[in-house]
Design an enzyme around this catalytic site. Sequence first.
Site, PDB file in Angstrom:
ATOM      1  N   GLN A 213       0.338  25.375 -22.936  1.00 20.68           N
ATOM      2  CA  GLN A 213       0.884  25.944 -24.163  1.00 20.68           C
ATOM      3  C   GLN A 213       2.409  25.939 -24.159  1.00 20.68           C
ATOM      4  O   GLN A 213       3.021  26.292 -25.168  1.00 20.68           O
ATOM      5  CB  GLN A 213       0.390  27.386 -24.335  1.00 20.68           C
ATOM      6  CG  GLN A 213      -1.104  27.512 -24.527  1.00 20.68           C
ATOM      7  CD  GLN A 213      -1.566  28.955 -24.476  1.00 20.68           C
ATOM      8  OE1 GLN A 213      -2.442  29.308 -23.691  1.00 20.68           O
ATOM      9  NE2 GLN A 213      -1.012  29.816 -25.296  1.00 20.68           N
ATOM     10  N   ARG A 326       4.239  45.254 -25.140  1.00 20.77           N
ATOM     11  CA  ARG A 326       3.481  45.095 -26.393  1.00 20.77           C
ATOM     12  C   ARG A 326       2.345  46.099 -26.481  1.00 20.77           C
ATOM     13  O   ARG A 326       1.992  46.546 -27.576  1.00 20.77           O
ATOM     14  CB  ARG A 326       2.965  43.667 -26.540  1.00 20.77           C
ATOM     15  CG  ARG A 326       2.401  43.366 -27.929  1.00 20.77           C
ATOM     16  CD  ARG A 326       2.084  41.896 -28.112  1.00 20.77           C
ATOM     17  NE  ARG A 326       3.242  41.104 -28.458  1.00 20.77           N
ATOM     18  CZ  ARG A 326       3.559  40.733 -29.692  1.00 20.77           C
ATOM     19  NH1 ARG A 326       2.826  41.124 -30.724  1.00 20.77           N
ATOM     20  NH2 ARG A 326       4.619  39.975 -29.913  1.00 20.77           N
ATOM     21  N   PHE A 360      -1.870  39.680 -26.076  1.00 22.26           N
ATOM     22  CA  PHE A 360      -0.718  39.874 -25.193  1.00 22.26           C
ATOM     23  C   PHE A 360      -0.411  41.349 -24.935  1.00 22.26           C
ATOM     24  O   PHE A 360       0.712  41.805 -25.044  1.00 22.26           O
ATOM     25  CB  PHE A 360       0.492  39.174 -25.818  1.00 22.26           C
ATOM     26  CG  PHE A 360       1.590  38.829 -24.850  1.00 22.26           C
ATOM     27  CD1 PHE A 360       1.471  37.739 -24.013  1.00 22.26           C
ATOM     28  CD2 PHE A 360       2.748  39.578 -24.785  1.00 22.26           C
ATOM     29  CE1 PHE A 360       2.485  37.407 -23.126  1.00 22.26           C
ATOM     30  CE2 PHE A 360       3.779  39.256 -23.892  1.00 22.26           C
ATOM     31  CZ  PHE A 360       3.643  38.168 -23.070  1.00 22.26           C
ATOM     32  N   GLU A 728      -3.771  35.757 -33.242  1.00 19.85           N
ATOM     33  CA  GLU A 728      -4.170  36.884 -32.399  1.00 19.85           C
ATOM     34  C   GLU A 728      -4.803  38.053 -33.143  1.00 19.85           C
ATOM     35  O   GLU A 728      -5.758  38.661 -32.636  1.00 19.85           O
ATOM     36  CB  GLU A 728      -2.949  37.387 -31.617  1.00 19.85           C
ATOM     37  CG  GLU A 728      -2.438  36.396 -30.603  1.00 19.85           C
ATOM     38  CD  GLU A 728      -1.096  36.820 -30.030  1.00 19.85           C
ATOM     39  OE1 GLU A 728      -1.003  36.975 -28.804  1.00 19.85           O
ATOM     40  OE2 GLU A 728      -0.142  36.997 -30.807  1.00 19.85           O
TER      41      GLU A 728
END
Length: 785
Positions: A213, A326, A360, A728
């Site tokens: 990625q 996060r 994440f 996501e």
Amino acid sequence: MRKLIDKPQQPPVFQSKTVGSNKQHESAERHVTGKARYIDDLPEPAGLLHAAVSMSMAAKGKILSKDTTAIRNSEGVCDVITTDDIPGHVDIAPVFDGDPILADKQVLFHRQPWCAVLATSVNLARKAALKGTLEVESETPELDIHSAHLKQNFVRPTHAMQQGDYESAANAAEHLISGEVSIGGQEHMYLEGQIALAIPEEEDRITIYTSSQHPSEVQKLVAEVLDIKLHKVTVDMRRMGGGFGGKETQAAQWACIAAVLAMRNQRPVKLRVPRMQDMMLTGKRHPFDNSFTVATDDNGLIKATQARINGLCGHSADLSEAIVDRAMFHCDNAYYLADADIVGYRCRTDTVSHTAFRGFGGPQGMVLAEAMIEAIARKTGEDPLTIRQRNLYGGEGRNTTQYGMTIEHFNLPDLIEKLVQSSDYWQRREDIKQFNQNNLVLKKGLSLTPVKFGISFTAKHLNQAGALVHVYTDGSVQVNHGGTEMGQGLHTKIQQIAANEFGLDTDFIEVTATRTDKVPNTSPTAASSGTDINGKAVQNACLVIKQRLAEFWAEQQSGASEEVQFRDGVVSLGEAKIPFPDLVQLAYMNRVSLSSTGFYKTPKIHYDRNTGKGRPFFYFANGASVSEVTVDTLTGEYKVDRVDILHDVGASLNPAIDIGQIEGGFIQGMGWLTTEELLWDEQGRLLSNNAATYKIPAIGDTPAIFNVDLYPHPNEEDSIYHSKAVGEPPLMLAMSVWCALKDAVSSLTDYKVDPKLDPPATAEKVLKAIQQLPEEAFTCEVLGR
């Protein structure tokens, strides 16, 4: 059920029929026919050799000796390397130190690779790799997150966010409610495993094909381990067979090993990690251990919140600092936490270093938020939906997050109300109560949970993208950008964007493999930002070329360039019209440049980690889901009967792809929260290391009724065509399944007890949650109690 709820408000004006249409994935036919080339499908270059790694049987300890004699004497072996043979950097950590390419002086986790073998075939390489001898002075591994926390054993410093005065507000509140939730990790289980192909070129150059990625990071790390300049390394990445974050940082190791062996032997080298090794050697979604104390009034309105967020990071930092950040950013989910005290810890354990996974860290924080809401609902006796709606952001004085960002353009209250109506939530709630009263063994649960997910990399410098666009003399267009295609449809959307800018059909547009020699210094395809930033960069490049063409055509027609239109394959200025290919040919003959780079950087974002304040996100993607489950109280087994989703993707670039992403994300999230259980033994060995011992959702786990609708409200921020990210956020919609299971168990107590049910909520854990309910709380007879 796939429809739009309402017509979009002020939709963008498009120059072609491509953007906003249900165009299939650009590689869809190649995927289903097997013609899509992944790295293992590429024609093998002449002289190809194969690599494998030898692994430590200890989980922790000092390395006393490394003996590769038996490996070197094994059939077909051409070379063996250890860290002593690395010409440049040994540490290939992405941000902070701590990730050696091979075990050096210490073993950091069970099965850590310590040498790499090169042989004439895959089987010979793997057989030889079993013959090495690694002598280790073993130590007892630290595996427990609580122990690591008590010992202050952290991979990165502790970080805090404060808003207002938590202590004062908590002391003045009517109720204090505390709880804990332990959240399991998750294996990425991509269809294509970790793989790299390294081909040495002339003059110390090397080409790397990698399932990554982050091609630019692979380029950088390969250059560092080889001790050469970055411009000598070219990384090519056409497509991945899934990534989900597992190939953001941890694809680099295999490319680096292959590159070292290729340059030493001046032969092409392929390194493909077998599935069981892949599962043992690569990081997972971080397990978290979170706790909360929430202060409320008698109506369940949050007055103060304290949260302690503990991420189990493994042996090194990898991306854990930002991941726990996060989680802290998202421990509010969609709710105003009022006076807040949030602290995040990054706990070190002697296991594989955990890494990025879809969301994440955000999902682990949001589970804490929903756990708080569930606890409040059971304490007050209100339906959890009522408590959720009551605590949503909104209104003066209730629109600031715990990190100081003002919530603007908040459409979740309206979105939730629409879903309440379309899913018939309240009538089903009454029907379920009646069902539960009439059934001794089977109990149903129902839950509606929202999602508010911030879109942007929280590391500000990553919010940039580049692109390169060529228009050829036949009017066809080639586009290259910094994003990577892992099955999510990024290249398809980029193709649509370029087609729209030039007013062409997508047949005119070709999106080529992501390459570091075309677009340099790219960010990873992560944080749901792939289309947002790369789409804007491509648009920027197209606009430069369009402006040149418009000025040229206006000069030919003695008109104004701003009046030139590109639509449906034709360029027009007043009554004058010319097919796009003809204009391009004419422009070429008149020496007009038909190529341009493009660039984009996300505006408005900033964050100060020292103060815990800022605007880390450009905007929020929103959604909500309703899940209904049936639980067998004798066994803990359950099924998901029905799911209704309403999700906000702004002005959708491609509704079919967006709906596919929502469906897939939900099922992946459901697997994480219900069946996917990672297990290590006391020696630090991963037990759930293959598809037989680790249960991902199968087609039979798909809800029988699965309604997915789009909430068509254009993004108020200036994103690409006012769309919103969709990679996501849908994963977190699956929290409604976990909460519905808790609801079914709680029904045994007439919804008075908030059951302890840590995700993944396997059948065993559901049964245990039932058995742990206090005897006096039961309001109905349950067999076996």
